[in-house]
Design an enzyme around this catalytic site. Structure first.
Site, short mmCIF file in Angstrom:
data_model
loop_
_atom_site.label_atom_id
_atom_site.label_comp_id
_atom_site.label_asym_id
_atom_site.label_seq_id
_atom_site.Cartn_x
_atom_site.Cartn_y
_atom_site.Cartn_z
N SER A 60 8.41 -16.24 -12.27
CA SER A 60 9.40 -17.30 -12.00
C SER A 60 8.74 -18.66 -12.15
CB SER A 60 9.95 -17.13 -10.58
OG SER A 60 8.86 -17.18 -9.64
N HIS A 94 -4.59 -14.31 -7.85
CA HIS A 94 -4.22 -14.15 -6.43
C HIS A 94 -4.96 -13.01 -5.77
CE1 HIS A 94 -0.19 -16.44 -7.20
NE2 HIS A 94 -1.21 -17.25 -6.99
N TYR A 106 0.81 -1.22 0.00
CA TYR A 106 0.00 0.00 0.00
C TYR A 106 0.85 1.26 0.00
CZ TYR A 106 -4.07 -2.98 0.60
OH TYR A 106 -5.03 -3.93 0.39
N1 APR Z 1 10.40 -8.07 -17.48
C1 APR Z 1 9.89 -9.33 -17.36
N2 APR Z 1 10.21 -10.17 -16.36
C2 APR Z 1 11.09 -9.73 -15.45
C3 APR Z 1 11.67 -8.43 -15.50
C4 APR Z 1 11.28 -7.59 -16.57
N3 APR Z 1 11.78 -6.36 -16.72
N4 APR Z 1 12.51 -8.30 -14.43
C5 APR Z 1 12.45 -9.46 -13.74
N5 APR Z 1 11.61 -10.32 -14.35
C6 APR Z 1 11.26 -11.68 -13.96
C7 APR Z 1 12.25 -12.36 -13.04
O1 APR Z 1 13.30 -12.95 -13.80
C8 APR Z 1 11.36 -13.41 -12.36
O2 APR Z 1 11.39 -14.62 -13.10
O3 APR Z 1 10.06 -11.61 -13.22
C9 APR Z 1 9.96 -12.79 -12.44
C10 APR Z 1 9.38 -12.43 -11.09
O4 APR Z 1 9.24 -13.63 -10.36
P1 APR Z 1 8.54 -13.55 -8.91
O5 APR Z 1 9.08 -12.39 -8.16
O6 APR Z 1 8.63 -14.92 -8.33
O7 APR Z 1 7.03 -13.17 -9.25
P2 APR Z 1 5.83 -14.15 -9.57
O8 APR Z 1 6.24 -15.25 -10.46
O9 APR Z 1 4.71 -13.27 -10.02
O10 APR Z 1 5.46 -14.72 -8.10
C11 APR Z 1 4.32 -15.53 -8.01
O11 APR Z 1 4.56 -15.55 -5.60
O12 APR Z 1 4.89 -14.50 -3.56
C12 APR Z 1 3.93 -14.99 -4.43
O13 APR Z 1 1.71 -14.30 -4.55
C13 APR Z 1 3.01 -13.92 -4.90
O14 APR Z 1 1.90 -13.72 -7.04
C14 APR Z 1 3.16 -13.93 -6.42
C15 APR Z 1 3.67 -15.33 -6.67
#
Ligand code: APR
Length: 256
Positions: A200, A129, A79
């Site tokens: 990821s 989510h 937030y």
């Molecule tokens: N463009 C695209 N992807 C990118 C960029 C960018 N500029 N920079 C980083 N990334 C990638 C990273 O390499 C990584 O693989 O974005 C991904 C982010 O991964 P996470 O932080 O794990 O995010 P996410 O996959 O959405 O997590 C899933 O985890 O904590 C929980 O509920 C939360 O929804 C979230 C879930």
């Protein structure tokens, strides 16, 4: 050693796949919003959330037993920084909205709770989510806009019954909202193309969505500077790019 195909060639192939698709969907994660100023949860950007906060703080039993500590993390992560940093949709969010307008992308299934797809103009957005937009009382189930919460309270309380207010995003240990789950699986069933952006792909069951498209014979396109848990095993067209650069180049190729 498989040589990496030329990125320009992959962009052209991705553009053709999207233009020829019958029912393309997008599956997005925190990475699509990084270039809007929203930190990711994991990965190598220096201020990723789980390197600074304890994910246990948004685990449901922890929230119920120690709401003050959880709410401090929630305010800081979801937030206050959103208010302070004037977060805006970027080219990637806007490109997906334009692709929806042109009938190319039929739905965006997002793990994100930042509302940026909707602000970019996407209409069919499935928030797997949940969302930070609203919060619900755990006692009387009254739901309010998050902007109506009194964030000066250590533990924001219900203005109707004084109960504990909980943001409407999915905490660890909670189930996926049933409507979001069934709609997402339905879209994955129908999809012949899924463009995976900025995830990821380690959190289940969300990461099963692109896998389901692939298992049904669909084509997976992935945009991520770093290979994810999907890249080597499932992805057909991998663009090792940031979302903004990738969508800028794809947008030019499909003339949106
Ligand atoms: N463009 C695209 N992807 C990118 C960029 C960018 N500029 N920079 C980083 N990334 C990638 C990273 O390499 C990584 O693989 O974005 C991904 C982010 O991964 P996470 O932080 O794990 O995010 P996410 O996959 O959405 O997590 C899933 O985890 O904590 C929980 O509920 C939360 O929804 C979230 C879930």
């Amino acid at each position: 050693m498989k040589t990496m195909p030329d990125i320009d060639q992959t962009i052209e192939q991705v553009a053709r796949v999207l233009k020829d698709s019958k029912h393309a969907i997008a599956f997005t994660g925190a990475g699509i919003s990084l270039e809007s100023g929203v930190p990711t949860f994991r990965g190598n950007d220096e201020d990723n959330i789980w390197s600074r906060y304890d994910p246990e703080d948004i685990e449901i039993s922890r929230f119920m037993s120690n709401p003050a500590k959880s709410w401090k993390t929630i305010k800081d992560c979801f937030y206050f920084f959103m208010q302070d940093r004037h977060i805006e949709p970027n080219v990637a969010h806007k490109s997906l909205a334009k692709m929806e307008e042109k009938g190319i992308v039929r739905a965006v299934i997002t793990q994100n709770i930042d509302n940026l797809h909707q602000e970019a103009g996407s209409h069919r957005v499935i928030e797997f989510h949940g969302t930070t937009r609203t919060a619900t009382c755990v006692r009387c189930h009254k739901t309010v806009e998050a902007s109506q919460l009194d964030m000066s309270q250590k533990i924001p309380s219900c203005d109707k019954c004084g109960g504990l207010m909980k943001p409407d995003f999915v905490f660890f240990g909670e189930g996926i909202p049933s409507e979001a789950y069934s709609e997402s699986m339905n879209e994955a069933e129908k999809a012949d193309v899924c463009i995976v952006v900025g995830s990821s792909a380690v959190v289940m069951p969300a990461a099963m969505i692109p896998v389901k498209v692939k298992q049904n014979g669909g084509v997976l396109i992935e945009i991520n500077p770093t290979p994810s848990a999907l890249t080597h095993q499932y992805v057909d067209y991998y663009l090792p790019l940031g979302a903004v650069e990738a969508f800028t180049r794809i947008g030019k190729a499909i003339k949106i």
